[in-house]
Scaffold this motif. Structure first.
Motif, short mmCIF file in Angstrom:
data_model
loop_
_atom_site.label_atom_id
_atom_site.label_comp_id
_atom_site.label_asym_id
_atom_site.label_seq_id
_atom_site.Cartn_x
_atom_site.Cartn_y
_atom_site.Cartn_z
N TYR A 161 -31.59 65.52 -15.80
CA TYR A 161 -31.67 66.88 -16.30
C TYR A 161 -31.07 67.01 -17.70
O TYR A 161 -31.17 68.07 -18.30
CB TYR A 161 -30.96 67.84 -15.35
N SER A 162 -30.47 65.93 -18.24
CA SER A 162 -29.89 66.08 -19.57
C SER A 162 -29.82 64.81 -20.40
O SER A 162 -29.37 64.87 -21.54
CB SER A 162 -28.49 66.71 -19.47
N ALA A 163 -30.24 63.68 -19.90
CA ALA A 163 -30.26 62.46 -20.72
C ALA A 163 -31.43 62.57 -21.68
O ALA A 163 -32.58 62.71 -21.26
CB ALA A 163 -30.40 61.22 -19.84
N THR A 164 -31.15 62.55 -22.98
CA THR A 164 -32.17 62.86 -23.97
C THR A 164 -32.58 61.69 -24.86
O THR A 164 -33.44 61.86 -25.73
CB THR A 164 -31.68 64.00 -24.89
N ASN A 165 -31.99 60.53 -24.68
CA ASN A 165 -32.31 59.41 -25.56
C ASN A 165 -33.80 59.12 -25.53
O ASN A 165 -34.41 59.03 -24.47
CB ASN A 165 -31.51 58.18 -25.13
N ALA A 166 -34.37 58.95 -26.71
CA ALA A 166 -35.82 58.74 -26.83
C ALA A 166 -36.28 57.45 -26.17
O ALA A 166 -37.45 57.33 -25.78
CB ALA A 166 -36.22 58.75 -28.31
N GLN A 182 -37.48 62.27 -17.45
CA GLN A 182 -36.68 63.25 -18.19
C GLN A 182 -37.29 64.63 -17.95
O GLN A 182 -38.50 64.78 -18.05
CB GLN A 182 -36.74 62.98 -19.70
N ILE A 183 -36.45 65.61 -17.68
CA ILE A 183 -36.98 66.97 -17.56
C ILE A 183 -36.54 67.83 -18.73
O ILE A 183 -36.77 69.02 -18.75
CB ILE A 183 -36.60 67.62 -16.21
N VAL A 184 -35.91 67.18 -19.71
CA VAL A 184 -35.59 67.83 -20.98
C VAL A 184 -36.25 67.01 -22.07
O VAL A 184 -36.50 65.82 -21.90
CB VAL A 184 -34.06 67.92 -21.22
N PRO A 185 -36.56 67.62 -23.19
CA PRO A 185 -37.20 66.86 -24.27
C PRO A 185 -36.27 65.76 -24.78
O PRO A 185 -35.06 65.91 -24.80
CB PRO A 185 -37.43 67.91 -25.36
N SER A 186 -36.87 64.68 -25.23
CA SER A 186 -36.07 63.58 -25.79
C SER A 186 -35.58 63.96 -27.18
O SER A 186 -36.06 64.92 -27.80
CB SER A 186 -36.90 62.30 -25.85
#
Length: 158
Positions: A97-102, A115-119
Protein backbone atom coordinates in the motif's frame (compact mmCIF):
# COMPACT_ATOMS: atom_id res chain seq x y z
CA UNK A 1 5.57 16.19 13.34
CA UNK A 2 8.81 14.21 13.11
CA UNK A 3 9.33 11.61 10.41
CA UNK A 4 9.18 8.85 13.03
CA UNK A 5 5.82 10.09 14.36
CA UNK A 6 4.45 10.48 10.82
CA UNK A 7 5.51 6.90 10.05
CA UNK A 8 3.80 5.66 13.22
CA UNK A 9 0.57 7.46 12.28
CA UNK A 10 0.76 6.06 8.73
CA UNK A 11 1.33 2.56 10.12
CA UNK A 12 -1.60 2.86 12.52
CA UNK A 13 -3.89 4.13 9.77
CA UNK A 14 -2.85 1.30 7.47
CA UNK A 15 -3.52 -1.28 10.16
CA UNK A 16 -6.97 0.15 10.85
CA UNK A 17 -7.81 0.12 7.12
CA UNK A 18 -6.60 -3.49 6.84
CA UNK A 19 -8.74 -4.60 9.78
CA UNK A 20 -11.73 -2.62 8.47
CA UNK A 21 -11.44 -4.36 5.08
CA UNK A 22 -11.47 -7.76 6.78
CA UNK A 23 -14.44 -6.75 8.91
CA UNK A 24 -16.39 -5.55 5.87
CA UNK A 25 -15.56 -8.71 3.93
CA UNK A 26 -16.97 -10.77 6.77
CA UNK A 27 -19.99 -8.51 7.23
CA UNK A 28 -20.92 -8.95 3.56
CA UNK A 29 -20.00 -12.65 3.54
CA UNK A 30 -17.18 -12.23 1.01
CA UNK A 31 -15.09 -15.38 0.95
CA UNK A 32 -11.80 -16.42 -0.60
CA UNK A 33 -11.64 -20.02 -1.81
CA UNK A 34 -14.88 -20.55 0.10
CA UNK A 35 -13.21 -19.52 3.37
CA UNK A 36 -13.90 -16.56 5.61
CA UNK A 37 -11.26 -13.86 5.25
CA UNK A 38 -9.09 -13.17 8.27
CA UNK A 39 -5.73 -11.58 8.84
CA UNK A 40 -2.98 -10.89 11.28
CA UNK A 41 -0.64 -7.95 11.57
CA UNK A 42 3.09 -8.55 11.83
CA UNK A 43 4.76 -5.29 12.75
CA UNK A 44 8.20 -4.48 11.47
CA UNK A 45 10.05 -1.37 12.50
CA UNK A 46 10.92 0.85 9.53
CA UNK A 47 14.31 1.50 11.09
CA UNK A 48 15.21 -2.15 11.59
CA UNK A 49 17.41 -4.22 9.34
CA UNK A 50 15.52 -5.65 6.37
CA UNK A 51 16.75 -9.13 7.27
CA UNK A 52 15.05 -8.85 10.66
CA UNK A 53 11.77 -7.93 8.96
CA UNK A 54 12.14 -10.87 6.57
CA UNK A 55 12.91 -13.17 9.49
CA UNK A 56 9.69 -12.10 11.24
CA UNK A 57 7.65 -12.80 8.12
CA UNK A 58 9.36 -16.17 7.53
CA UNK A 59 8.77 -17.24 11.12
CA UNK A 60 5.11 -16.29 10.95
CA UNK A 61 4.56 -18.02 7.62
CA UNK A 62 6.33 -21.17 8.77
CA UNK A 63 3.92 -21.49 11.70
CA UNK A 64 0.72 -20.36 9.92
CA UNK A 65 1.33 -21.42 6.31
CA UNK A 66 -1.86 -23.36 5.68
CA UNK A 67 -4.07 -20.28 6.02
CA UNK A 68 -1.98 -17.67 4.22
CA UNK A 69 -3.02 -16.65 0.71
CA UNK A 70 -1.00 -13.43 0.43
CA UNK A 71 0.91 -10.68 2.18
CA UNK A 72 -0.29 -7.09 2.54
CA UNK A 73 2.77 -4.90 2.97
CA UNK A 74 5.50 -4.09 3.41
CA UNK A 75 5.08 -0.39 3.85
CA UNK A 76 8.63 0.44 2.80
CA UNK A 77 10.41 -0.30 -0.43
CA UNK A 78 13.45 -1.55 1.49
CA UNK A 79 11.49 -4.26 3.27
CA UNK A 80 9.43 -5.07 0.18
CA UNK A 81 12.66 -5.68 -1.74
CA UNK A 82 13.50 -8.52 0.66
CA UNK A 83 10.04 -9.92 1.32
CA UNK A 84 8.81 -9.99 -2.29
CA UNK A 85 11.31 -12.50 -3.76
CA UNK A 86 10.77 -14.78 -0.76
CA UNK A 87 7.00 -14.59 -1.15
CA UNK A 88 7.23 -15.21 -4.91
CA UNK A 89 9.38 -18.28 -4.23
CA UNK A 90 6.61 -19.78 -2.09
CA UNK A 91 3.96 -18.52 -4.53
CA UNK A 92 2.38 -15.87 -2.31
CA UNK A 93 1.39 -12.50 -3.77
CA UNK A 94 2.52 -9.33 -2.01
CA UNK A 95 0.30 -6.24 -2.15
CA UNK A 96 1.98 -3.07 -0.94
CA UNK A 97 0.00 0.00 0.00
CA UNK A 98 2.98 2.36 0.13
CA UNK A 99 6.18 0.93 -1.39
CA UNK A 100 6.77 3.27 -4.32
CA UNK A 101 10.15 2.33 -5.76
CA UNK A 102 9.92 2.18 -9.55
CA UNK A 103 11.89 -1.09 -9.66
CA UNK A 104 8.78 -2.96 -8.47
CA UNK A 105 7.24 -2.39 -11.90
CA UNK A 106 9.69 -4.99 -13.25
CA UNK A 107 7.48 -8.09 -13.26
CA UNK A 108 10.41 -10.37 -14.10
CA UNK A 109 12.17 -9.42 -10.85
CA UNK A 110 8.98 -9.10 -8.80
CA UNK A 111 6.41 -11.42 -10.40
CA UNK A 112 4.11 -11.57 -7.37
CA UNK A 113 4.42 -7.94 -6.22
CA UNK A 114 1.52 -5.53 -6.66
CA UNK A 115 1.72 -1.80 -5.97
CA UNK A 116 -1.55 -0.06 -5.23
CA UNK A 117 0.09 3.36 -5.18
CA UNK A 118 1.87 4.95 -8.13
CA UNK A 119 5.59 4.31 -8.39
CA UNK A 120 8.17 7.04 -7.91
CA UNK A 121 8.45 7.19 -11.70
CA UNK A 122 5.08 8.94 -12.03
CA UNK A 123 5.91 11.54 -9.39
CA UNK A 124 9.24 12.27 -11.05
CA UNK A 125 7.58 12.52 -14.47
CA UNK A 126 5.06 15.00 -13.06
CA UNK A 127 7.87 17.12 -11.59
CA UNK A 128 9.60 17.17 -14.99
CA UNK A 129 6.34 18.22 -16.67
CA UNK A 130 5.99 21.03 -14.12
CA UNK A 131 9.49 22.27 -14.99
CA UNK A 132 8.71 22.18 -18.69
CA UNK A 133 5.37 23.94 -18.22
CA UNK A 134 6.95 26.90 -16.41
CA UNK A 135 10.21 26.85 -18.40
CA UNK A 136 12.28 26.32 -15.27
CA UNK A 137 15.88 25.39 -16.06
CA UNK A 138 17.51 24.93 -12.64
CA UNK A 139 16.51 23.51 -9.32
CA UNK A 140 17.83 22.34 -5.99
CA UNK A 141 16.81 18.84 -5.04
CA UNK A 142 16.60 18.00 -1.35
CA UNK A 143 16.11 14.30 -0.63
CA UNK A 144 15.87 11.98 2.31
CA UNK A 145 18.86 9.70 2.78
CA UNK A 146 16.86 6.55 2.14
CA UNK A 147 15.51 4.40 -0.65
CA UNK A 148 12.64 6.79 -1.36
CA UNK A 149 14.93 9.80 -1.74
CA UNK A 150 17.60 8.07 -3.81
CA UNK A 151 15.06 6.40 -6.09
CA UNK A 152 13.35 9.70 -6.82
CA UNK A 153 16.69 11.39 -7.45
CA UNK A 154 17.74 8.66 -9.89
CA UNK A 155 14.49 8.92 -11.81
CA UNK A 156 14.69 12.72 -11.98
CA UNK A 157 18.29 12.51 -13.16
CA UNK A 158 17.31 10.31 -16.08
Amino acid sequence: MSQSNATDVWSQQSQVMFLAAISLANQYNIKLNNQTISGDIIETNNDENEHVALNRVCHYISTQRSNIVGIVGSATSNNARFISPFAAHIKLPVVSYSATNAEFSDTRRYPKFYQIVPSDFFLARTIVQLFKRFNWTTCTIIIQKNDYGYSGLNILSE
